[in-house]
Motif scaffolding. Sequence first.
Motif, PDB file in Angstrom:
ATOM      1  N   ILE A 308      -4.983 -29.154 -41.167  1.00 20.86           N
ATOM      2  CA  ILE A 308      -3.533 -29.314 -41.138  1.00 20.86           C
ATOM      3  C   ILE A 308      -3.077 -29.489 -39.695  1.00 20.86           C
ATOM      4  CG2 ILE A 308      -1.334 -28.196 -41.660  1.00 20.86           C
ATOM      5  CD1 ILE A 308      -2.857 -26.625 -43.849  1.00 20.86           C
ATOM      6  N   THR A 309      -2.321 -30.541 -39.457  1.00 18.12           N
ATOM      7  CA  THR A 309      -1.803 -30.789 -38.106  1.00 18.12           C
ATOM      8  C   THR A 309      -0.287 -30.954 -38.103  1.00 18.12           C
ATOM      9  OG1 THR A 309      -2.162 -33.181 -38.352  1.00 18.12           O
ATOM     10  CG2 THR A 309      -3.947 -31.884 -37.365  1.00 18.12           C
ATOM     11  N   THR A 310       0.362 -30.652 -39.210  1.00  8.82           N
ATOM     12  CA  THR A 310       1.809 -30.838 -39.341  1.00  8.82           C
ATOM     13  C   THR A 310       2.564 -30.081 -38.254  1.00  8.82           C
ATOM     14  OG1 THR A 310       1.489 -30.911 -41.733  1.00  8.82           O
ATOM     15  CG2 THR A 310       3.750 -30.679 -40.937  1.00  8.82           C
ATOM     16  N   GLY A 311       3.396 -30.799 -37.518  1.00  5.78           N
ATOM     17  CA  GLY A 311       4.224 -30.181 -36.491  1.00  5.78           C
ATOM     18  C   GLY A 311       3.452 -29.553 -35.354  1.00  5.78           C
ATOM     19  N   ARG A 312       2.212 -29.986 -35.153  1.00  2.00           N
ATOM     20  CA  ARG A 312       1.368 -29.371 -34.122  1.00  2.00           C
ATOM     21  C   ARG A 312       2.000 -29.500 -32.737  1.00  2.00           C
ATOM     22  NH1 ARG A 312      -4.229 -32.101 -33.988  1.00  2.00           N
ATOM     23  NH2 ARG A 312      -2.890 -33.836 -33.299  1.00  2.00           N
ATOM     24  N   SER A 313       2.049 -28.393 -32.022  1.00  3.48           N
ATOM     25  CA  SER A 313       2.528 -28.402 -30.643  1.00  3.48           C
ATOM     26  C   SER A 313       1.790 -27.339 -29.851  1.00  3.48           C
ATOM     27  CB  SER A 313       4.039 -28.131 -30.578  1.00  3.48           C
ATOM     28  OG  SER A 313       4.333 -26.828 -31.042  1.00  3.48           O
ATOM     29  N   ILE A 314       1.676 -27.555 -28.552  1.00  2.47           N
ATOM     30  CA  ILE A 314       1.024 -26.593 -27.664  1.00  2.47           C
ATOM     31  C   ILE A 314       1.973 -26.287 -26.507  1.00  2.47           C
ATOM     32  CG2 ILE A 314      -0.888 -26.183 -26.074  1.00  2.47           C
ATOM     33  CD1 ILE A 314      -2.630 -27.938 -27.850  1.00  2.47           C
ATOM     34  N   VAL A 315       2.281 -25.019 -26.346  1.00  3.32           N
ATOM     35  CA  VAL A 315       3.088 -24.556 -25.221  1.00  3.32           C
ATOM     36  C   VAL A 315       2.294 -23.461 -24.526  1.00  3.32           C
ATOM     37  CG1 VAL A 315       5.245 -23.505 -24.483  1.00  3.32           C
ATOM     38  CG2 VAL A 315       5.247 -25.103 -26.406  1.00  3.32           C
ATOM     39  N   GLY A 316       1.856 -23.741 -23.318  1.00  3.23           N
ATOM     40  CA  GLY A 316       1.000 -22.793 -22.625  1.00  3.23           C
ATOM     41  C   GLY A 316      -0.304 -22.620 -23.372  1.00  3.23           C
ATOM     42  N   ASN A 317      -0.597 -21.401 -23.782  1.00  6.26           N
ATOM     43  CA  ASN A 317      -1.823 -21.110 -24.526  1.00  6.26           C
ATOM     44  C   ASN A 317      -1.570 -20.874 -26.009  1.00  6.26           C
ATOM     45  OD1 ASN A 317      -4.028 -20.950 -22.417  1.00  6.26           O
ATOM     46  ND2 ASN A 317      -2.554 -19.505 -21.547  1.00  6.26           N
ATOM     47  N   VAL A 318      -0.387 -21.274 -26.483  1.00  7.11           N
ATOM     48  CA  VAL A 318      -0.016 -21.049 -27.885  1.00  7.11           C
ATOM     49  C   VAL A 318       0.051 -22.384 -28.614  1.00  7.11           C
ATOM     50  CG1 VAL A 318       1.723 -20.129 -29.458  1.00  7.11           C
ATOM     51  CG2 VAL A 318       1.290 -18.981 -27.265  1.00  7.11           C
ATOM     52  N   VAL A 319      -0.718 -22.495 -29.691  1.00  9.47           N
ATOM     53  CA  VAL A 319      -0.682 -23.693 -30.529  1.00  9.47           C
ATOM     54  C   VAL A 319       0.028 -23.326 -31.829  1.00  9.47           C
ATOM     55  CG1 VAL A 319      -3.013 -23.226 -31.414  1.00  9.47           C
ATOM     56  CG2 VAL A 319      -2.022 -25.501 -31.681  1.00  9.47           C
ATOM     57  N   THR A 320       0.993 -24.184 -32.229  1.00  9.11           N
ATOM     58  CA  THR A 320       1.844 -23.904 -33.377  1.00  9.11           C
ATOM     59  C   THR A 320       1.796 -25.054 -34.366  1.00  9.11           C
ATOM     60  OG1 THR A 320       3.343 -22.567 -32.009  1.00  9.11           O
ATOM     61  CG2 THR A 320       4.222 -23.374 -34.106  1.00  9.11           C
ATOM     62  N   PHE A 321       1.846 -24.696 -35.661  1.00  6.87           N
ATOM     63  CA  PHE A 321       1.951 -25.673 -36.739  1.00  6.87           C
ATOM     64  C   PHE A 321       3.167 -25.298 -37.581  1.00  6.87           C
ATOM     65  CE2 PHE A 321      -2.441 -24.960 -35.580  1.00  6.87           C
ATOM     66  CZ  PHE A 321      -2.921 -26.238 -35.364  1.00  6.87           C
ATOM     67  N   THR A 322       3.914 -26.292 -38.052  1.00  6.19           N
ATOM     68  CA  THR A 322       5.121 -26.027 -38.831  1.00  6.19           C
ATOM     69  C   THR A 322       4.968 -26.570 -40.246  1.00  6.19           C
ATOM     70  OG1 THR A 322       6.164 -28.099 -38.114  1.00  6.19           O
ATOM     71  CG2 THR A 322       6.554 -26.159 -36.758  1.00  6.19           C
ATOM     72  N   GLY A 323       5.791 -26.044 -41.151  1.00  5.36           N
ATOM     73  CA  GLY A 323       5.805 -26.534 -42.520  1.00  5.36           C
ATOM     74  C   GLY A 323       4.498 -26.330 -43.259  1.00  5.36           C
ATOM     75  N   VAL A 324       3.839 -25.195 -43.024  1.00  6.43           N
ATOM     76  CA  VAL A 324       2.532 -24.907 -43.620  1.00  6.43           C
ATOM     77  C   VAL A 324       2.726 -24.183 -44.954  1.00  6.43           C
ATOM     78  CG1 VAL A 324       0.407 -23.561 -43.329  1.00  6.43           C
ATOM     79  CG2 VAL A 324       1.417 -24.774 -41.373  1.00  6.43           C
TER      80      VAL A 324
END
Length: 399
Positions: A308-324
Amino acid sequence: GIGATNDLTMFLVLKQNSYTPGGTSDGSGTFIIDRTSGTNNLMSFKMVNTDKYYYQKRNDAGGSLTGPVSVTGAQVSTFVLLEYYRTVGTEYGIYINGRKDATSGGDSENITGPQLRVGRHATQTGGGLNGDLAELALYNTTPNSGNRLKVESYLAIKYGITLDQTTATNYVNSSLTTIYPATTSHDLYDQNIAGIGRDNTSGLLQTSSQSQNPNSIVKIFNPTDLQDGEFFVWGNDAPIIWNSNDVPSGYTNRISRIWRVAETGGNGDVGDFDISFDLNGLGIDMSDPTKFALLRHTNTVFNGSTAITTGRSIVGNVVTFTGVNMSNNNYFSLASNFIPGPGGVAATTAWLRADEDGDNNAFTTLATNTQTVQQWNTRNGSTAAIASQATSGNRPQYL
């Protein structure tokens, strides 16, 4: 109130930044609970014997000053769920994170509950609680095992506290229905347990959660359809974080840790949500987002998992996915760049690097030149390998 011959049970959720131990028969040291004036009768809770919790009781006539002292040492910088209780004629005791830790002999003496002072001794102006008291609940009875577990589960979910799993312990809702089956199907996934949920009977609406434990990594938030009675709870397996090549096509590596989900109540679906992985301190190269994906599967063999890569973003050392979205009993992990190791050799039991991982304030601020180091963090995710020094005067200096 607490009558002279009533049972009592006190639940506390608190975080101490530091404390001063006192004696078991005096008014010195850090008092978490005491009374508002110098009465004979006591149902106090304080720090003693270097790093132990103590339920200090005394009867209405001013005698029998005693009580149980915890076996387990006190935590600092993280929230802990504490309970102290009196069962008249049977015992006095202390629970820590849901596990009975210490008891002392019971009696049937008159001990009337005094008016309580929270966070300080009745007459000593110093030695009060240095930290945060998040929640307190006092009962003039001894809850049965089911009701005790209801309260513990509510507080654990709300504050990201993992109930002690030395003896496997389920999490339950206000109806005593299991919301995380740590004693059965999820027994291997009983570390860093956290969850979102709604339970109107408990006054609980938890829409964002992360285990407060160091290196817990996962945060889940923003559910789109969280209804009364619904919970989404997760926990992980081994504490050590390393690399695995068990990944679906298109990826070369994932972190070795695996999480398992329990989604219960209502229609069995809290909706879509966002999920983030905080990889700080693992040394992972975050520069190429295409190396990262949330891996979801119905079993633990991830080479057949959904990436799953939906809404993937990286800020600093945090990777986030949205709409999971996930289902009950799903497993998940994270495809990522490689975690470096000394010489590239895998699975260190401990890896302490003075050049990068010394904290001036435990898990809060990295030490810089000339500051003292309170805690030296391991880079492999195992909290058992963390080195710390609680006494400020004995801490080394970062150079």
